[in-house]
Design an enzyme around this catalytic site. Structure first.
Site, PDB file in Angstrom:
ATOM      1  N   CYS A 105      -5.044   1.237   6.484  1.00 42.76           N
ATOM      2  CA  CYS A 105      -5.165   2.701   6.486  1.00 42.76           C
ATOM      3  C   CYS A 105      -6.467   3.175   5.860  1.00 42.76           C
ATOM      4  O   CYS A 105      -6.737   4.380   5.848  1.00 42.76           O
ATOM      5  CB  CYS A 105      -3.973   3.338   5.786  1.00 42.76           C
ATOM      6  N   CYS A 148       0.840  -1.196   0.000  1.00 44.41           N
ATOM      7  CA  CYS A 148       0.000   0.000   0.000  1.00 44.41           C
ATOM      8  C   CYS A 148       0.879   1.252   0.000  1.00 44.41           C
ATOM      9  O   CYS A 148       1.759   1.382   0.853  1.00 44.41           O
ATOM     10  CB  CYS A 148      -0.898  -0.017   1.225  1.00 44.41           C
ATOM     11  N   CYS A 198       0.329   3.148   3.534  1.00 42.15           N
ATOM     12  CA  CYS A 198       0.819   2.703   4.848  1.00 42.15           C
ATOM     13  C   CYS A 198       1.849   1.595   4.782  1.00 42.15           C
ATOM     14  O   CYS A 198       2.374   1.179   5.816  1.00 42.15           O
ATOM     15  CB  CYS A 198      -0.360   2.236   5.702  1.00 42.15           C
ATOM     16  N   CYS A 206      -7.469  -0.694   1.502  1.00 43.76           N
ATOM     17  CA  CYS A 206      -6.448  -1.244   2.388  1.00 43.76           C
ATOM     18  C   CYS A 206      -7.046  -1.352   3.792  1.00 43.76           C
ATOM     19  O   CYS A 206      -7.612  -0.388   4.303  1.00 43.76           O
ATOM     20  CB  CYS A 206      -5.221  -0.335   2.398  1.00 43.76           C
ATOM     21  N   CYS A 241      -8.874  -5.023  -9.579  1.00 42.80           N
ATOM     22  CA  CYS A 241      -8.446  -4.003 -10.534  1.00 42.80           C
ATOM     23  C   CYS A 241      -7.980  -2.794  -9.720  1.00 42.80           C
ATOM     24  O   CYS A 241      -8.783  -2.092  -9.118  1.00 42.80           O
ATOM     25  CB  CYS A 241      -9.634  -3.657 -11.418  1.00 42.80           C
TER      26      CYS A 241
END
Ligand code: FE
Length: 137
Positions: A101, A49, A52, A98, A121
């Site tokens: 975060c 990510c 984070c 995510c 996607c």
């Protein structure tokens, strides 16, 4: 890396992300197809990510979807992503965020390849990449 949730103010996010990352991750934007860093990226490693650093996708599950966005048939672990109904723009889609975060990553569709039949996607802008491989769970 700590597993604790990341909860920052919008002002702090603005400071720690590029304007484009902020647009995607915090404002649920979408990058234009075939413009991101990773749609055609083929190295072995782990996608994390951009907000984070949590590990999200393993390169072994990446496939060529033809969509112009990096596409995966599975996340590293179900606990890494949150799925949420998204009825915006007159469509019924499932948003992928995510789990650490809350950053917007993209959407998941059920037209992907086996073994899962899923297609995550994901915007390149919401990802970073490391050549270190993470175990699939
Ligand atoms: Fe995150």
């Amino acid at each position: 890396m700590s597993k604790e949730k990341v909860d920052k103010s919008e002002e702090d996010w603005r400071k720690s992300l590029t304007p484009m990352q902020y647009h995607i991750l915090r404002d649920k934007g979408t990058e234009r197809a075939f413009t991101g860093r990773y749609w055609n990226h083929k190295e072995d490693g782990t996608y994390t990510c951009a907000g984070c650093g949590q590990e999200l996708f393993n390169s072994d599950t990446k496939f060529e979807s033809g969509s112009g966005w990096p596409s995966f048939w599975e996340s590293i672990d179900k606990s890494k992503v949150m799925l949420k109904d998204d009825l915006s723009y007159g469509m019924r889609r499932i948003e992928v965020l995510c789990s650490r975060c809350g950053g917007h990553l993209g959407h998941v569709f059920d037209d992907g390849p086996q073994p899962t039949g899923m297609r995550y996607c994901i915007n390149s802008e919401s990802l970073d990449f490391s050549t270190e491989k993470c175990e699939l769970k």
